[in-house]
Design an enzyme around this catalytic site. Structure first.
Site, PDB file in Angstrom:
ATOM      1  N   PRO A   2       0.823  -1.209   0.000  1.00 30.09           N
ATOM      2  CG  PRO A   2      -0.847  -1.593   1.564  1.00 30.09           C
ATOM      3  CD  PRO A   2       0.470  -2.131   1.075  1.00 30.09           C
ATOM      4  CD  GLU A   3       2.550   3.056  -4.541  1.00 29.19           C
ATOM      5  OE1 GLU A   3       2.527   4.243  -4.928  1.00 29.19           O
ATOM      6  OE2 GLU A   3       2.784   2.102  -5.313  1.00 29.19           O
ATOM      7  CG  HIS A 104      -3.520 -14.917   8.587  1.00 32.85           C
ATOM      8  ND1 HIS A 104      -2.414 -15.696   8.861  1.00 32.85           N
ATOM      9  CD2 HIS A 104      -4.163 -15.513   7.534  1.00 32.85           C
ATOM     10  CE1 HIS A 104      -2.364 -16.706   8.015  1.00 32.85           C
ATOM     11  NE2 HIS A 104      -3.414 -16.621   7.200  1.00 32.85           N
ATOM     12  NE  ARG A 123       1.450 -11.668   0.520  1.00 34.25           N
ATOM     13  CZ  ARG A 123       1.671 -11.275  -0.725  1.00 34.25           C
ATOM     14  NH1 ARG A 123       2.724 -10.510  -1.003  1.00 34.25           N
ATOM     15  NH2 ARG A 123       0.851 -11.606  -1.691  1.00 34.25           N
ATOM     16  NE  ARG A 166      18.613  12.540  -4.787  1.00 31.97           N
ATOM     17  CZ  ARG A 166      18.064  11.652  -3.966  1.00 31.97           C
ATOM     18  NH1 ARG A 166      17.627  10.507  -4.442  1.00 31.97           N
ATOM     19  NH2 ARG A 166      17.931  11.913  -2.688  1.00 31.97           N
TER      20      ARG A 166
END
Length: 291
Positions: A2-3, A104, A123, A166
């Site tokens: 998830p962002e 879970h 997970r 960069r």
């Protein structure tokens, strides 16, 4: 993983269930997730009031009346569910995810008003920790984060300054949370497509008008994704069980071989979207439009 939009969607879903309520009991069903839980975490949470739920980048921050903050990260598959006597399921134009497997359920919070909030993570890549609220600037997860995409600190000049010198690809540089907080693979691909910038372009070349264009694209794609409830690819669901639907608006991500189409204010050129791998992650872009 998830962002920012997905985490913000979860935060908004948890607010009515948690803010202003006292945690009557807390239970951890195992000693760890990705990392060990803080010492006596359940005991430190029990009896304290949830004053406010914040978000910083991809982290949820639960401000507690005890003077501590509970920092939570969803990892790859973490999700919250809410059971409440006095709250109807939140409506929305969403498809609802199937119930999480209770095997879970790793953290369970019972709050005032008959509300139960459960953290489920098959997970176990998520994690939780506690820190003194006044020490946020020294917290190792938060101290080096760049500005939020919707903040006044994030702009074209900020991007140009952060990227100066960069020589890594711009796609890689934007995933550095010190440049801008909360971006991940999906939304970087989408923002670069909207800004018509090649993911292979060296970061230091993003300056002036190009930096302004990219900053606007980042801001807009994040705002639209939050409005859509985030993107659901596999495990993500909001706190009310709703799946996000921004994935139906993807212009680049996951569209390998499909035609570059007109969308998000851009004219599509019809060339096929291609996929390449950068630092082990898939990048999707139009080589004709993005330079």
């Amino acid at each position: 993983m998830p962002e920012l939009p997905e985490v913000e969607t979860v935060r908004r879903g948890l607010i009515p269930a948690m803010e202003g309520r006292r945690i009557l009991s807390a239970r951890t069903n195992r000693p760890d997730l990705r990392f060990a839980f803080p010492e006596r975490m359940a005991e430190r949470l029990t009896g304290t009031q949830v004053e406010r739920l914040d978000r910083r980048a991809k982290y949820l921050l639960v401000r507690l009346g005890s003077g501590e903050t509970l920092l939570m990260h969803l990892g790859m598959s973490g999700r919250f569910s809410i059971l409440a006597e006095d709250m109807a399921r939140q409506p929305g134009d969403f498809v609802y995810a199937p119930p999480a497997n209770p095997a879970h359920d790793h953290v369970v919070l019972d709050l005032e008003g008959g509300v139960r909030v459960t953290y489920n993570d098959p997970r176990r890549f998520g994690f939780m920790t506690l820190f003194d609220t006044g020490e946020e600037a020294a917290n190792p997860y938060l101290a080096q984060l760049g500005p939020e995409p919707d903040s006044n600190l994030f702009s074209g000049p900020h991007l140009a300054a952060a990227l100066k010198g960069r020589r890594s690809p711009i796609k890689t540089a934007l995933l550095d949370q010190r440049v801008v907080a909360g971006l991940g693979n999906i939304y970087v691909c989408e923002a670069l497509w909207r800004a018509r910038i090649s993911p292979k372009r060296q970061a230091y070349t993003i300056a002036g008008e190009r930096a302004e264009r990219l900053a606007v694209a980042v801001r807009n794609v994040i705002a639209e994704a939050i409005d859509a409830g985030g993107s659901t690819l596999r495990d993500y669901a909001g706190a009310d069980g709703a799946l996000g639907y921004f994935q139906h608006r993807f212009d680049a991500y996951g569209r390998e071989g499909e035609a570059c189409r007109g969308s998000s204010g851009n004219e599509g050129c019809g060339a096929p979207i291609i996929r390449l791998v950068q630092q082990g992650r898939s990048t999707f872009y139009c080589p004709a439009c993005q330079r």
